[in-house]
Design a protein around this motif. Structure first.
Motif, PDB file in Angstrom:
ATOM      1  N   PRO A   1       0.852  -1.198   0.000  1.00 40.27           N
ATOM      2  CA  PRO A   1       0.000   0.000   0.000  1.00 40.27           C
ATOM      3  C   PRO A   1       0.886   1.247   0.000  1.00 40.27           C
ATOM      4  CG  PRO A   1       0.001  -1.053   2.179  1.00 40.27           C
ATOM      5  CD  PRO A   1       0.786  -1.947   1.266  1.00 40.27           C
ATOM      6  N   VAL A   2       0.557   2.229  -0.849  1.00 39.04           N
ATOM      7  CA  VAL A   2       1.404   3.423  -0.959  1.00 39.04           C
ATOM      8  C   VAL A   2       0.655   4.656  -0.469  1.00 39.04           C
ATOM      9  CG1 VAL A   2       2.820   4.845  -2.481  1.00 39.04           C
ATOM     10  CG2 VAL A   2       2.617   2.382  -2.928  1.00 39.04           C
ATOM     11  N   PHE A   3       1.039   5.111   0.728  1.00 41.48           N
ATOM     12  CA  PHE A   3       0.513   6.352   1.292  1.00 41.48           C
ATOM     13  C   PHE A   3       1.692   7.295   1.478  1.00 41.48           C
ATOM     14  CE2 PHE A   3      -2.544   3.132   2.461  1.00 41.48           C
ATOM     15  CZ  PHE A   3      -3.775   3.772   2.357  1.00 41.48           C
ATOM     16  N   ILE A   4       1.618   8.497   0.867  1.00 39.39           N
ATOM     17  CA  ILE A   4       2.733   9.452   0.935  1.00 39.39           C
ATOM     18  C   ILE A   4       2.207  10.797   1.432  1.00 39.39           C
ATOM     19  CG2 ILE A   4       4.531  10.666  -0.410  1.00 39.39           C
ATOM     20  CD1 ILE A   4       5.124   7.678  -0.225  1.00 39.39           C
ATOM     21  N   ASP A   5       3.040  11.472   2.241  1.00 33.97           N
ATOM     22  CA  ASP A   5       2.685  12.767   2.825  1.00 33.97           C
ATOM     23  C   ASP A   5       2.167  13.725   1.734  1.00 33.97           C
ATOM     24  OD1 ASP A   5       2.982  15.503   3.945  1.00 33.97           O
ATOM     25  OD2 ASP A   5       3.926  14.452   5.623  1.00 33.97           O
ATOM     26  N   ARG A   6       0.979  14.238   1.969  1.00 36.48           N
ATOM     27  CA  ARG A   6       0.298  15.122   1.005  1.00 36.48           C
ATOM     28  C   ARG A   6       1.156  16.332   0.626  1.00 36.48           C
ATOM     29  NH1 ARG A   6      -4.791  15.079  -0.106  1.00 36.48           N
ATOM     30  NH2 ARG A   6      -5.275  13.720   1.665  1.00 36.48           N
ATOM     31  N   ARG A   7       1.912  16.882   1.592  1.00 35.70           N
ATOM     32  CA  ARG A   7       2.713  18.081   1.323  1.00 35.70           C
ATOM     33  C   ARG A   7       3.773  17.810   0.271  1.00 35.70           C
ATOM     34  NH1 ARG A   7       3.448  18.970   7.723  1.00 35.70           N
ATOM     35  NH2 ARG A   7       3.672  16.707   7.503  1.00 35.70           N
ATOM     36  N   PHE A   8       4.260  16.571   0.228  1.00 37.89           N
ATOM     37  CA  PHE A   8       5.251  16.203  -0.788  1.00 37.89           C
ATOM     38  C   PHE A   8       4.558  15.893  -2.110  1.00 37.89           C
ATOM     39  CE2 PHE A   8       8.422  13.193  -2.690  1.00 37.89           C
ATOM     40  CZ  PHE A   8       9.448  14.113  -2.832  1.00 37.89           C
ATOM     41  N   VAL A   9       3.487  15.101  -2.038  1.00 37.48           N
ATOM     42  CA  VAL A   9       2.776  14.696  -3.266  1.00 37.48           C
ATOM     43  C   VAL A   9       2.293  15.911  -4.049  1.00 37.48           C
ATOM     44  CG1 VAL A   9       0.760  13.445  -4.171  1.00 37.48           C
ATOM     45  CG2 VAL A   9       2.036  12.507  -2.229  1.00 37.48           C
ATOM     46  N   GLU A  10       1.763  16.903  -3.316  1.00 38.06           N
ATOM     47  CA  GLU A  10       1.109  18.023  -4.011  1.00 38.06           C
ATOM     48  C   GLU A  10       2.047  19.164  -4.374  1.00 38.06           C
ATOM     49  OE1 GLU A  10      -2.263  18.911  -1.497  1.00 38.06           O
ATOM     50  OE2 GLU A  10      -3.336  17.100  -2.168  1.00 38.06           O
ATOM     51  N   ALA A  11       3.312  19.087  -3.948  1.00 32.99           N
ATOM     52  CA  ALA A  11       4.264  20.157  -4.288  1.00 32.99           C
ATOM     53  C   ALA A  11       4.580  20.120  -5.777  1.00 32.99           C
ATOM     54  CB  ALA A  11       5.535  19.995  -3.466  1.00 32.99           C
ATOM     55  N   ASP A  12       4.809  21.286  -6.332  1.00 37.00           N
ATOM     56  CA  ASP A  12       5.103  21.409  -7.758  1.00 37.00           C
ATOM     57  C   ASP A  12       6.541  20.947  -8.060  1.00 37.00           C
ATOM     58  OD1 ASP A  12       4.420  22.060 -10.292  1.00 37.00           O
ATOM     59  OD2 ASP A  12       4.555  24.241 -10.027  1.00 37.00           O
ATOM     60  N   LEU A  13       7.450  21.243  -7.140  1.00 36.41           N
ATOM     61  CA  LEU A  13       8.850  20.820  -7.287  1.00 36.41           C
ATOM     62  C   LEU A  13       9.201  19.988  -6.047  1.00 36.41           C
ATOM     63  CD1 LEU A  13      11.647  20.886  -8.645  1.00 36.41           C
ATOM     64  CD2 LEU A  13      12.085  23.064  -7.492  1.00 36.41           C
ATOM     65  N   ARG A  14       9.631  18.738  -6.284  1.00 36.49           N
ATOM     66  CA  ARG A  14       9.873  17.822  -5.159  1.00 36.49           C
ATOM     67  C   ARG A  14      11.335  17.385  -5.139  1.00 36.49           C
ATOM     68  NH1 ARG A  14       4.422  14.663  -6.702  1.00 36.49           N
ATOM     69  NH2 ARG A  14       5.742  14.029  -8.434  1.00 36.49           N
ATOM     70  N   ILE A  15      11.985  17.614  -4.003  1.00 36.45           N
ATOM     71  CA  ILE A  15      13.408  17.255  -3.890  1.00 36.45           C
ATOM     72  C   ILE A  15      13.638  16.490  -2.582  1.00 36.45           C
ATOM     73  CG2 ILE A  15      15.779  18.120  -3.732  1.00 36.45           C
ATOM     74  CD1 ILE A  15      14.948  20.526  -5.388  1.00 36.45           C
ATOM     75  N   ALA A  16      14.259  15.326  -2.683  1.00 35.59           N
ATOM     76  CA  ALA A  16      14.676  14.568  -1.498  1.00 35.59           C
ATOM     77  C   ALA A  16      16.159  14.841  -1.274  1.00 35.59           C
ATOM     78  CB  ALA A  16      14.453  13.073  -1.729  1.00 35.59           C
ATOM     79  N   THR A  17      16.570  14.955  -0.010  1.00 33.73           N
ATOM     80  CA  THR A  17      17.999  15.130   0.267  1.00 33.73           C
ATOM     81  C   THR A  17      18.407  14.068   1.283  1.00 33.73           C
ATOM     82  OG1 THR A  17      17.761  16.614   2.176  1.00 33.73           O
ATOM     83  CG2 THR A  17      17.725  17.640  -0.013  1.00 33.73           C
ATOM     84  N   GLY A  18      19.664  13.665   1.235  1.00 34.16           N
ATOM     85  CA  GLY A  18      20.060  12.638   2.198  1.00 34.16           C
ATOM     86  C   GLY A  18      21.512  12.244   2.099  1.00 34.16           C
ATOM     87  N   LEU A  19      21.793  11.175   2.818  1.00 29.39           N
ATOM     88  CA  LEU A  19      23.153  10.668   2.969  1.00 29.39           C
ATOM     89  C   LEU A  19      23.175   9.268   2.384  1.00 29.39           C
ATOM     90  CD1 LEU A  19      25.881  11.047   4.462  1.00 29.39           C
ATOM     91  CD2 LEU A  19      24.789  10.096   6.484  1.00 29.39           C
ATOM     92  N   VAL A  20      24.158   8.977   1.560  1.00 30.60           N
ATOM     93  CA  VAL A  20      24.253   7.634   0.984  1.00 30.60           C
ATOM     94  C   VAL A  20      25.289   6.843   1.781  1.00 30.60           C
ATOM     95  CG1 VAL A  20      24.738   6.290  -1.089  1.00 30.60           C
ATOM     96  CG2 VAL A  20      23.536   8.477  -1.265  1.00 30.60           C
ATOM     97  N   GLU A  21      24.775   5.846   2.503  1.00 25.92           N
ATOM     98  CA  GLU A  21      25.617   4.970   3.319  1.00 25.92           C
ATOM     99  C   GLU A  21      24.975   3.590   3.283  1.00 25.92           C
ATOM    100  OE1 GLU A  21      25.248   7.016   7.071  1.00 25.92           O
ATOM    101  OE2 GLU A  21      23.240   6.247   7.391  1.00 25.92           O
TER     102      GLU A  21
END
Length: 435
Positions: free
Chosen positions: A155-175
């Motif tokens: 089941p895929v439920f994703i935060d509305r604030r991210f889904v509905e944004a016009d520009l979506r960027i994830a940031t993080g650390l690759v380890e």
């Protein structure tokens, strides 16, 4: 030849080791990664020269809103270095400040607030300029139901604030990540800002017991494949990926389309992180990588799982973790209490029947993996007597004494020491010497 300066990452400092004279330590560290001479220039370069997308300045033009995902406090991501230039590019592209949201991808972890949030963001300007908020996985009304994945029906439920944004960027650390292969990129979206149903499906025994759901593996890894399916379902997403060295300094940064830019970072770090070792050891000494990962016993389990490939069956794995914040969630506490009460086999039997894992019990399931291989000992300065009991591992009051006893028990003076815990992946390779 004895390394007198042997120490493990522990809390915000280190824990010195005093080994018996006869001990023959093999210290396993990440390969040295050259530090970036100018962090700000490297980040600008990444924004201007993206992987598989237009530059950030072009992406920001004509957008009405933006949502930037940042990892929570359990990951030492250098947000202070890149959030402001990223937001400035958005403002320059015409996105109004009030339409830009920085969303803390907590997964099912607790929110980060107050001083902790200020530490996480690392730049007062960001908090003064745009909205900085936490994700709450249990708030069902805050999520959009995107329907199940085609392959495994997650089941895929994703935060509305991210889904509905016009520009979506994830940031993080690759380890390395002990289930998803590698952290960062798509993992910041799901489980990062996913609803509890999505996260608990990921943590069910169906995924957890899959032999391909292991660190540093993306090929055929069911968790990674579901995460890719989820980001494709969402459509256009970009990512900024960072790689840090042992001193937590930036050594690599990439920006671009979420899947391609994440793979660029994985490619960079893989060679430095996976360390081939020509033998297995009856004594393995490791850490939970120090602060912030060793704040709770919950996160400590990762450090028990990572070096398993080099632990001889029946050997002793000794891990040091400060646990300055204690045990972890109430749900994790309950799962650990059940493990102690039922024993490993009966505990696992209760899990395999469930489609949705109970919150945080999956970490207890991960702990079963090292317990199947050998004896697990924990040195900690945190945890109450009851918390120590429900770790279900042996608590040692003196790490040096525990090491000496393990060497004596096994009759083998060789030991492996992994100072940085789960950030280093030791792999047993019989033919390492010949390779």
């Amino acid at each position: 030849m004895h390394d007198t300066a042997l120490e493990l990452a522990f809390g915000r400092g280190t824990l010195p080791l005093n080994l018996p004279a006869r001990a023959r330590p093999t210290v396993l560290r990440k390969a040295d990664l050259p530090k970036l001479p100018d962090n700000a220039a490297a980040i600008r370069h990444a924004f201007d020269n993206p992987v598989g997308s237009a530059p950030l300045a072009a992406l920001a033009k004509g957008r009405k809103s933006a949502c930037i995902l940042v990892c929570d406090i359990t990951r030492p991501v250098p947000n202070r270095l890149f959030l402001r230039p990223m937001i400035e590019a958005m403002l320059a592209g015409g996105i109004p400040a009030e339409a830009i949201t920085v969303l803390v991808a907590t997964g099912l972890h607790r929110p980060n607030e107050g001083e902790e949030l200020a530490e996480l963001i690392g730049d007062p300007w960001v908090q003064e300029t745009v909205s900085v908020v936490n994700h709450f996985a249990r708030d069902e009304a805050a999520h959009v139901d995107l329907g199940p994945t085609a392959t495994r029906g997650t089941p895929v439920f994703i935060d509305r604030r991210f889904v509905e944004a016009d520009l979506r960027i994830a940031t993080g650390l690759v380890e390395p990540h002990f289930m998803a292969g590698w952290s960062g990129g798509r993992k910041v979206v799901a489980p990062g800002v996913a609803g509890h149903q999505t996260i608990r499906t990921f943590h069910s025994a169906r995924f957890m017991e899959d032999p391909l759901a292991v660190q540093c593996n993306l090929v055929g890894n069911p968790l990674h494949e579901e995460q890719l399916e989820i980001v494709r379902k969402l459509g256009e997403i970009y990512a900024l990926n960072t790689v840090l060295d042992e001193a937590r300094d930036l050594v690599f940064v990439s920006f671009g389309e979420i899947i391609a830019s994440h793979l660029a970072a994985v490619e960079y770090v893989e060679g430095a992180t996976i360390i081939g070792v020509p033998r297995r050891f009856h004594t393995v000494v490791t850490s939970s990588a120090g602060y912030p990962l060793d704040k709770t016993y919950y996160q400590t389990v990762k450090g028990m799982v990572t070096p398993l490939d080099i632990l001889a069956p029946g050997g002793t794995l000794i891990i040091a973790s400060e646990c300055s914040e204690g045990f972890g969630s109430e749900e994790f506490r309950e799962a650990q209490a059940r493990l102690v009460e039922l024993g490993p086999e009966r505990f696992l039997a209760t899990l395999t029947a469930k489609t949705l894992a109970d919150v945080d019990e999956w970490q207890t399931e991960m702990q079963l993996k090292p317990m199947r291989v050998g004896r697990i000992q924990l040195y900690t300065t945190g945890l109450t007597a009851e918390e120590r009991r429900i770790t279900a591992v042996e608590i040692v009051p003196d790490i040096n004494e525990a090491i000496a006893q393990s060497l004596a028990r096994s009759g083998d003076d060789a030991l492996a020491i992994v100072p940085e815990g789960p950030y280093v992946i030791p792999v047993f390779r019989e033919r390492q010497a010949a390779a």
